[in-house]
Design a protein around this motif. Structure first.
Motif, PDB file in Angstrom:
ATOM      1  N   TYR A 174       0.857  -1.188   0.000  1.00  0.00           N
ATOM      2  CA  TYR A 174       0.000   0.000   0.000  1.00  0.00           C
ATOM      3  C   TYR A 174       0.897   1.243   0.000  1.00  0.00           C
ATOM      4  O   TYR A 174       2.013   1.202   0.513  1.00  0.00           O
ATOM      5  N   PRO A 175       0.377   2.358  -0.531  1.00  0.00           N
ATOM      6  CA  PRO A 175       1.207   3.579  -0.531  1.00  0.00           C
ATOM      7  C   PRO A 175       1.454   4.070   0.904  1.00  0.00           C
ATOM      8  O   PRO A 175       0.513   4.101   1.709  1.00  0.00           O
ATOM      9  N   HIS A 176       2.706   4.437   1.192  1.00  0.00           N
ATOM     10  CA  HIS A 176       3.004   4.868   2.570  1.00  0.00           C
ATOM     11  C   HIS A 176       2.233   6.138   2.924  1.00  0.00           C
ATOM     12  O   HIS A 176       2.051   6.452   4.102  1.00  0.00           O
ATOM     13  N   GLN A 177       1.734   6.850   1.888  1.00  0.00           N
ATOM     14  CA  GLN A 177       0.932   8.053   2.170  1.00  0.00           C
ATOM     15  C   GLN A 177      -0.309   7.707   2.987  1.00  0.00           C
ATOM     16  O   GLN A 177      -0.818   8.552   3.728  1.00  0.00           O
ATOM     17  N   GLU A 178      -0.774   6.455   2.874  1.00  0.00           N
ATOM     18  CA  GLU A 178      -1.945   6.059   3.687  1.00  0.00           C
ATOM     19  C   GLU A 178      -1.578   6.042   5.175  1.00  0.00           C
ATOM     20  O   GLU A 178      -2.385   6.376   6.035  1.00  0.00           O
ATOM     21  N   ALA A 179      -0.340   5.640   5.467  1.00  0.00           N
ATOM     22  CA  ALA A 179       0.100   5.647   6.874  1.00  0.00           C
ATOM     23  C   ALA A 179       0.190   7.087   7.375  1.00  0.00           C
ATOM     24  O   ALA A 179      -0.231   7.407   8.491  1.00  0.00           O
ATOM     25  N   ASP A 204      10.562   9.125  12.739  1.00  0.00           N
ATOM     26  CA  ASP A 204      10.007   9.076  14.103  1.00  0.00           C
ATOM     27  C   ASP A 204       9.638   7.645  14.493  1.00  0.00           C
ATOM     28  O   ASP A 204       9.775   7.259  15.655  1.00  0.00           O
ATOM     29  N   VAL A 205       9.171   6.874  13.512  1.00  0.00           N
ATOM     30  CA  VAL A 205       8.868   5.463  13.789  1.00  0.00           C
ATOM     31  C   VAL A 205      10.174   4.721  14.113  1.00  0.00           C
ATOM     32  O   VAL A 205      10.232   3.896  15.032  1.00  0.00           O
ATOM     33  N   PHE A 223      -1.823   8.791  10.491  1.00  0.00           N
ATOM     34  CA  PHE A 223      -1.176   9.511  11.606  1.00  0.00           C
ATOM     35  C   PHE A 223      -1.712  10.942  11.696  1.00  0.00           C
ATOM     36  O   PHE A 223      -1.934  11.458  12.800  1.00  0.00           O
ATOM     37  N   GLY A 224      -1.915  11.577  10.537  1.00  0.00           N
ATOM     38  CA  GLY A 224      -2.435  12.956  10.527  1.00  0.00           C
ATOM     39  C   GLY A 224      -3.827  13.023  11.128  1.00  0.00           C
ATOM     40  O   GLY A 224      -4.124  13.904  11.948  1.00  0.00           O
ATOM     41  N   ALA A 225      -4.678  12.064  10.752  1.00  0.00           N
ATOM     42  CA  ALA A 225      -6.047  12.045  11.279  1.00  0.00           C
ATOM     43  C   ALA A 225      -6.033  11.774  12.786  1.00  0.00           C
ATOM     44  O   ALA A 225      -6.772  12.401  13.560  1.00  0.00           O
ATOM     45  N   LEU A 226      -5.164  10.855  13.208  1.00  0.00           N
ATOM     46  CA  LEU A 226      -5.079  10.527  14.640  1.00  0.00           C
ATOM     47  C   LEU A 226      -4.606  11.749  15.439  1.00  0.00           C
ATOM     48  O   LEU A 226      -5.128  12.032  16.532  1.00  0.00           O
ATOM     49  N   ALA A 227      -3.649  12.475  14.865  1.00  0.00           N
ATOM     50  CA  ALA A 227      -3.139  13.682  15.530  1.00  0.00           C
ATOM     51  C   ALA A 227      -4.265  14.692  15.724  1.00  0.00           C
ATOM     52  O   ALA A 227      -4.399  15.288  16.802  1.00  0.00           O
ATOM     53  N   ASP A 228      -5.098  14.859  14.709  1.00  0.00           N
ATOM     54  CA  ASP A 228      -6.227  15.794  14.812  1.00  0.00           C
ATOM     55  C   ASP A 228      -7.217  15.319  15.869  1.00  0.00           C
ATOM     56  O   ASP A 228      -7.724  16.102  16.674  1.00  0.00           O
ATOM     57  N   LEU A 229      -7.499  14.022  15.871  1.00  0.00           N
ATOM     58  CA  LEU A 229      -8.493  13.489  16.813  1.00  0.00           C
ATOM     59  C   LEU A 229      -8.030  13.598  18.263  1.00  0.00           C
ATOM     60  O   LEU A 229      -8.828  13.841  19.167  1.00  0.00           O
ATOM     61  N   LEU A 230      -6.726  13.399  18.470  1.00  0.00           N
ATOM     62  CA  LEU A 230      -6.212  13.364  19.847  1.00  0.00           C
ATOM     63  C   LEU A 230      -5.607  14.689  20.288  1.00  0.00           C
ATOM     64  O   LEU A 230      -5.285  14.861  21.468  1.00  0.00           O
ATOM     65  N   GLY A 231      -5.384  15.601  19.330  1.00  0.00           N
ATOM     66  CA  GLY A 231      -4.727  16.859  19.681  1.00  0.00           C
ATOM     67  C   GLY A 231      -3.273  16.656  20.077  1.00  0.00           C
ATOM     68  O   GLY A 231      -2.732  17.369  20.927  1.00  0.00           O
ATOM     69  N   PRO A 274       0.854  15.922  18.537  1.00  0.00           N
ATOM     70  CA  PRO A 274       1.648  16.082  17.310  1.00  0.00           C
ATOM     71  C   PRO A 274       1.904  14.727  16.626  1.00  0.00           C
ATOM     72  O   PRO A 274       2.082  13.713  17.311  1.00  0.00           O
ATOM     73  N   VAL A 275       1.955  14.743  15.291  1.00  0.00           N
ATOM     74  CA  VAL A 275       2.244  13.508  14.526  1.00  0.00           C
ATOM     75  C   VAL A 275       3.559  12.852  14.988  1.00  0.00           C
ATOM     76  O   VAL A 275       3.588  11.630  15.200  1.00  0.00           O
ATOM     77  N   PRO A 276       4.673  13.609  15.151  1.00  0.00           N
ATOM     78  CA  PRO A 276       5.926  12.930  15.523  1.00  0.00           C
ATOM     79  C   PRO A 276       5.821  12.156  16.846  1.00  0.00           C
ATOM     80  O   PRO A 276       6.408  11.084  16.981  1.00  0.00           O
ATOM     81  N   VAL A 277       5.065  12.684  17.790  1.00  0.00           N
ATOM     82  CA  VAL A 277       4.907  12.003  19.083  1.00  0.00           C
ATOM     83  C   VAL A 277       4.159  10.686  18.875  1.00  0.00           C
ATOM     84  O   VAL A 277       4.533   9.637  19.427  1.00  0.00           O
ATOM     85  N   LEU A 278       3.118  10.716  18.046  1.00  0.00           N
ATOM     86  CA  LEU A 278       2.320   9.502  17.819  1.00  0.00           C
ATOM     87  C   LEU A 278       3.097   8.477  16.990  1.00  0.00           C
ATOM     88  O   LEU A 278       3.008   7.272  17.245  1.00  0.00           O
ATOM     89  N   ALA A 279       3.880   8.950  16.020  1.00  0.00           N
ATOM     90  CA  ALA A 279       4.669   8.015  15.197  1.00  0.00           C
ATOM     91  C   ALA A 279       5.747   7.343  16.041  1.00  0.00           C
ATOM     92  O   ALA A 279       6.017   6.145  15.900  1.00  0.00           O
TER      93      ALA A 279
END
Ligand code: HEM
Length: 186
Positions: A43-48, A140-141, A52-60, A62-67
């Motif tokens: 799958y395209p890594h853009q889906e990952a 970050d991963v 992560f971007g959607a999760l960052a928005d939902l949880l408030g 930053p993406v790097p912290v979640l990755a």
């Protein structure tokens, strides 16, 4: 990128947050696969990145912290999914030294169309320098995976991300012994 990495993102969110948040992440990210990944699929890594971007928005958060959190969590999932790749390893420095030469090579045997990142580790005395480079922006991963394996092998080591190579596509990490408090004599 192999589906196992995507399927584990969904599992990570279900386990560490909730099934509802995982569903919301998939909906919000509008990924073409709608969150249905097979481990052998590609799958395209853009889906990952979209997840992560959607999760960052939902949880408030930053993406790097979640990755990074995901990488840390994923390290122990790899132990469950690929136990044979851990056989014979008792310390994290040797384990990290062999990512390019052994673990990711085994990944390519399992999935011939895999294109793992470059993870080059050099042992210099007491220090281990790990350099990550990829066409995918997932440094970050990588940081989280390294922290996860230090915890897994229970070594009294710390990892620091240096400025030598910066950005999501390339990073350098130095693994060294945790400093003894200054007040404790050598
Ligand atoms: C036994 C240990 C490991 C296993 C089984 C493993 C497995 C995998 C697999 C299956 C992929 C997907 C490859 C693809 O789709 O082309 C991958 C990618 C990746 N691996 Fe590993 N890996 C291991 C260790 C590590 C370590 C220690 C690091 C830390 C630097 C690391 C960093 C990454 C990163 C960041 C990716 C995402 C793809 C990219 O950045 O280009 N891996 N790994």
């Amino acid at each position: 990128m192999k589906g196992v990495i995507f399927a584990e993102i969904v599992r990570f969110v279900e386990q560490e947050f909730s099934i509802e948040i995982a569903d919301a992440m998939i909906t919000k990210s509008a990924v073409a696969s709608e969150g249905a990944y097979t481990s052998v699929g590609n799958y395209p890594h853009q889906e990952a990145l979209a997840m992560f971007g959607a999760l960052a928005d939902l949880l408030g958060q930053p993406v790097p912290v979640l990755a990074d959190y995901y990488g840390f969590w994923l390290s122990s999932r790899f132990v469950e999914l690929y136990p044979e790749m851990f056989e014979g390893y008792t310390d994290v420095r040797t384990f990290l030294r062999d990512v390019d030469g052994h673990h990711h090579r085994e990944v390519q045997k399992l999935y011939p169309d895999a294109v793992p990142p470059s993870v080059v580790a050099v042992i210099d005395g007491e220090e281990l320098t790990v350099s990550y480079a990829s066409h995918r922006p997932l440094a970050d991963v990588a940081f989280g995976l390294i922290r996860g394996y230090i915890a897994y092998f229970d070594d009294a080591l710390v990892v620091e991300r240096t400025d030598a190579a910066t950005g999501p596509h390339a990073a350098r990490f130095i693994v060294r012994a945790a400093a003894r408090p200054a007040s404790v004599a050598a």
